[in-house]
Design a protein around this motif. Structure first.
Motif, PDB file in Angstrom:
ATOM      1  N   TRP A   1       0.825  -1.204   0.000  1.00  0.00           N
ATOM      2  CA  TRP A   1       0.000   0.000   0.000  1.00  0.00           C
ATOM      3  C   TRP A   1       0.862   1.258   0.000  1.00  0.00           C
ATOM      4  O   TRP A   1       0.496   2.268  -0.599  1.00  0.00           O
ATOM      5  CB  TRP A   1      -0.962   0.001   1.192  1.00  0.00           C
ATOM      6  CG  TRP A   1      -0.258   0.142   2.518  1.00  0.00           C
ATOM      7  CD1 TRP A   1       0.160  -0.867   3.324  1.00  0.00           C
ATOM      8  CD2 TRP A   1       0.127   1.362   3.150  1.00  0.00           C
ATOM      9  NE1 TRP A   1       0.798  -0.354   4.435  1.00  0.00           N
ATOM     10  CE2 TRP A   1       0.788   1.022   4.350  1.00  0.00           C
ATOM     11  CE3 TRP A   1      -0.014   2.700   2.828  1.00  0.00           C
ATOM     12  CZ2 TRP A   1       1.295   1.972   5.225  1.00  0.00           C
ATOM     13  CZ3 TRP A   1       0.500   3.665   3.702  1.00  0.00           C
ATOM     14  CH2 TRP A   1       1.142   3.286   4.881  1.00  0.00           C
ATOM     15  N   ASN A   2       2.010   1.192   0.694  1.00  0.00           N
ATOM     16  CA  ASN A   2       2.885   2.362   0.752  1.00  0.00           C
ATOM     17  C   ASN A   2       3.447   2.708  -0.625  1.00  0.00           C
ATOM     18  O   ASN A   2       3.627   3.894  -0.948  1.00  0.00           O
ATOM     19  CB  ASN A   2       4.012   2.141   1.758  1.00  0.00           C
ATOM     20  CG  ASN A   2       4.821   0.895   1.484  1.00  0.00           C
ATOM     21  OD1 ASN A   2       4.285  -0.135   1.085  1.00  0.00           O
ATOM     22  ND2 ASN A   2       6.121   0.969   1.709  1.00  0.00           N
ATOM     23  N   HIS A   3       3.689   1.695  -1.449  1.00  0.00           N
ATOM     24  CA  HIS A   3       4.130   1.959  -2.823  1.00  0.00           C
ATOM     25  C   HIS A   3       3.012   2.627  -3.614  1.00  0.00           C
ATOM     26  O   HIS A   3       3.254   3.571  -4.372  1.00  0.00           O
ATOM     27  CB  HIS A   3       4.557   0.657  -3.511  1.00  0.00           C
ATOM     28  CG  HIS A   3       5.708  -0.007  -2.821  1.00  0.00           C
ATOM     29  ND1 HIS A   3       5.528  -1.123  -2.043  1.00  0.00           N
ATOM     30  CD2 HIS A   3       7.023   0.294  -2.780  1.00  0.00           C
ATOM     31  CE1 HIS A   3       6.702  -1.493  -1.558  1.00  0.00           C
ATOM     32  NE2 HIS A   3       7.622  -0.642  -1.983  1.00  0.00           N
ATOM     33  N   ALA A   4       1.793   2.129  -3.440  1.00  0.00           N
ATOM     34  CA  ALA A   4       0.638   2.720  -4.135  1.00  0.00           C
ATOM     35  C   ALA A   4       0.449   4.176  -3.738  1.00  0.00           C
ATOM     36  O   ALA A   4       0.206   5.037  -4.591  1.00  0.00           O
ATOM     37  CB  ALA A   4      -0.624   1.916  -3.845  1.00  0.00           C
ATOM     38  N   VAL A   5       0.598   4.477  -2.459  1.00  0.00           N
ATOM     39  CA  VAL A   5       0.464   5.871  -2.001  1.00  0.00           C
ATOM     40  C   VAL A   5       1.577   6.730  -2.590  1.00  0.00           C
ATOM     41  O   VAL A   5       1.338   7.833  -3.078  1.00  0.00           O
ATOM     42  CB  VAL A   5       0.465   5.945  -0.454  1.00  0.00           C
ATOM     43  CG1 VAL A   5       0.577   7.386   0.029  1.00  0.00           C
ATOM     44  CG2 VAL A   5      -0.787   5.284   0.106  1.00  0.00           C
ATOM     45  N   GLY A   6       2.788   6.226  -2.560  1.00  0.00           N
ATOM     46  CA  GLY A   6       3.910   6.968  -3.132  1.00  0.00           C
ATOM     47  C   GLY A   6       3.726   7.235  -4.613  1.00  0.00           C
ATOM     48  O   GLY A   6       3.963   8.350  -5.094  1.00  0.00           O
TER      49      GLY A   6
END
Length: 117
Positions: free
Chosen positions: A96-101
């Motif tokens: 999810w952190n990659h998607a947010v980034g």
């Protein structure tokens, strides 16, 4: 290429160049036992083909796109190609952190491309 729309040609060349670039920079990670010199030389050889596509993409697209827009397109494509590469070739999942980034980078691209009048 003169009959095809500039954005199509530019983005197509940038996508192809990024596939080469991603393999040049990260493909060797599956071959940790290979000597570093061999890996560097192989990466340079792959990067040559990246340049054969990248330079014409920027030259062809410049004028239709600004330099900042070309760089933004390049970065968005780079992240997209890398995400696919990382998940499929390296077997590394994206969280999810990659998607947010990536969403924040896409928001930055919006600001680059929006006509603020």
């Amino acid at each position: 290429m003169d009959r095809l729309p500039v954005p199509l040609v530019t983005i197509g060349l940038l996508v192809a160049s990024n596939v080469f670039m991603t393999f040049a920079w990260y493909g060797h990670l599956k071959f940790k036992a290979a000597p570093l010199l061999v890996v560097v030389l192989a990466s340079w050889g792959i990067a040559f083909f990246e340049y054969l596509l990248q330079v014409p993409a920027n030259r062809y697209g410049y004028g239709y796109f600004s330099a900042a827009q070309l760089k933004t397109i390049q970065e968005v494509i780079t992240l997209t190609v890398f995400a696919v590469f990382s998940a499929t070739y390296l077997g590394e999942g994206l969280g999810w952190n990659h998607a947010v980034g990536f969403a924040l980078i896409a928001a930055g691209a919006y600001f680059i491309f929006h006509n603020w009048g």
